[in-house]
Design a protein around this motif. Sequence first.
Motif, PDB file in Angstrom:
ATOM      1  N   VAL A  45      -5.314   1.232  11.251  1.00  0.00           N
ATOM      2  CA  VAL A  45      -5.445   2.688  11.240  1.00  0.00           C
ATOM      3  C   VAL A  45      -5.039   3.298   9.898  1.00  0.00           C
ATOM      4  O   VAL A  45      -5.268   4.484   9.672  1.00  0.00           O
ATOM      5  N   GLU A  46      -4.454   2.485   9.025  1.00  0.00           N
ATOM      6  CA  GLU A  46      -4.027   3.007   7.735  1.00  0.00           C
ATOM      7  C   GLU A  46      -3.907   1.863   6.730  1.00  0.00           C
ATOM      8  O   GLU A  46      -3.490   0.764   7.074  1.00  0.00           O
ATOM      9  N   SER A  47      -4.269   2.148   5.505  1.00  0.00           N
ATOM     10  CA  SER A  47      -4.169   1.181   4.416  1.00  0.00           C
ATOM     11  C   SER A  47      -3.561   1.911   3.225  1.00  0.00           C
ATOM     12  O   SER A  47      -4.140   2.873   2.730  1.00  0.00           O
ATOM     13  N   LYS A  48      -2.369   1.478   2.796  1.00  0.00           N
ATOM     14  CA  LYS A  48      -1.664   2.155   1.705  1.00  0.00           C
ATOM     15  C   LYS A  48      -1.451   1.207   0.535  1.00  0.00           C
ATOM     16  O   LYS A  48      -0.965   0.089   0.728  1.00  0.00           O
ATOM     17  N   ARG A  49      -1.793   1.660  -0.652  1.00  0.00           N
ATOM     18  CA  ARG A  49      -1.529   0.880  -1.856  1.00  0.00           C
ATOM     19  C   ARG A  49      -0.105   1.187  -2.304  1.00  0.00           C
ATOM     20  O   ARG A  49       0.300   2.338  -2.391  1.00  0.00           O
ATOM     21  N   THR A  50       0.656   0.126  -2.581  1.00  0.00           N
ATOM     22  CA  THR A  50       2.032   0.301  -3.037  1.00  0.00           C
ATOM     23  C   THR A  50       2.048   0.498  -4.548  1.00  0.00           C
ATOM     24  O   THR A  50       1.047   0.288  -5.227  1.00  0.00           O
ATOM     25  N   ASP A  51       3.194   0.869  -5.075  1.00  0.00           N
ATOM     26  CA  ASP A  51       3.312   1.053  -6.521  1.00  0.00           C
ATOM     27  C   ASP A  51       3.214  -0.267  -7.288  1.00  0.00           C
ATOM     28  O   ASP A  51       3.040  -0.268  -8.493  1.00  0.00           O
ATOM     29  N   LYS A  52       3.300  -1.395  -6.583  1.00  0.00           N
ATOM     30  CA  LYS A  52       3.148  -2.708  -7.226  1.00  0.00           C
ATOM     31  C   LYS A  52       1.711  -3.210  -7.158  1.00  0.00           C
ATOM     32  O   LYS A  52       1.425  -4.331  -7.553  1.00  0.00           O
ATOM     33  N   GLY A  53       0.822  -2.408  -6.601  1.00  0.00           N
ATOM     34  CA  GLY A  53      -0.579  -2.783  -6.543  1.00  0.00           C
ATOM     35  C   GLY A  53      -0.985  -3.558  -5.304  1.00  0.00           C
ATOM     36  O   GLY A  53      -2.141  -3.926  -5.151  1.00  0.00           O
ATOM     37  N   SER A  72       2.203  -4.281   8.251  1.00  0.00           N
ATOM     38  CA  SER A  72       2.079  -5.606   7.652  1.00  0.00           C
ATOM     39  C   SER A  72       2.992  -5.752   6.454  1.00  0.00           C
ATOM     40  O   SER A  72       3.497  -4.770   5.899  1.00  0.00           O
ATOM     41  N   LEU A  73       3.183  -6.997   6.064  1.00  0.00           N
ATOM     42  CA  LEU A  73       3.790  -7.279   4.774  1.00  0.00           C
ATOM     43  C   LEU A  73       2.729  -6.947   3.722  1.00  0.00           C
ATOM     44  O   LEU A  73       1.548  -6.829   4.054  1.00  0.00           O
TER      45      LEU A  73
END
Length: 129
Positions: A45-53, A72-73
Amino acid sequence: MLEGLHSYAIGVLITAVPVLVGALLFIWRDVNLRRRGVVVRAKCVESKRTDKGTVRLRLLYEVEGVQYYCDSLPFLSPPVGVGQRLDVIYDAKIPGYSEVVHQRTSGWVPKIVGTVAGVLLLLTGISYL
């Protein structure tokens, strides 16, 4: 031979006790998940890009009419996108505790860390005898 631990006893206690407790918690949860785990297809339901890519997914699954989320990890390349499905394993007694199936590990790290912390505590205790 262990007299040298006397000067480090407080440091060992401050460090090793929380590490041992944390390792035991991870081991307990992992054992329960392996023993009582139920695999279900969860919807991304959601996909987030972290600041580490990397990318973290939020997955939604349902147990007996109640909805739960599994985060998820981080993935370098996520296997699914929003709206697609991925397998999640949850604890039958505590449905809110879940993990992405193919991100499961062997569980050796908490066992090794817990063993090292336990041995340090044991040796520190023996040093006072």
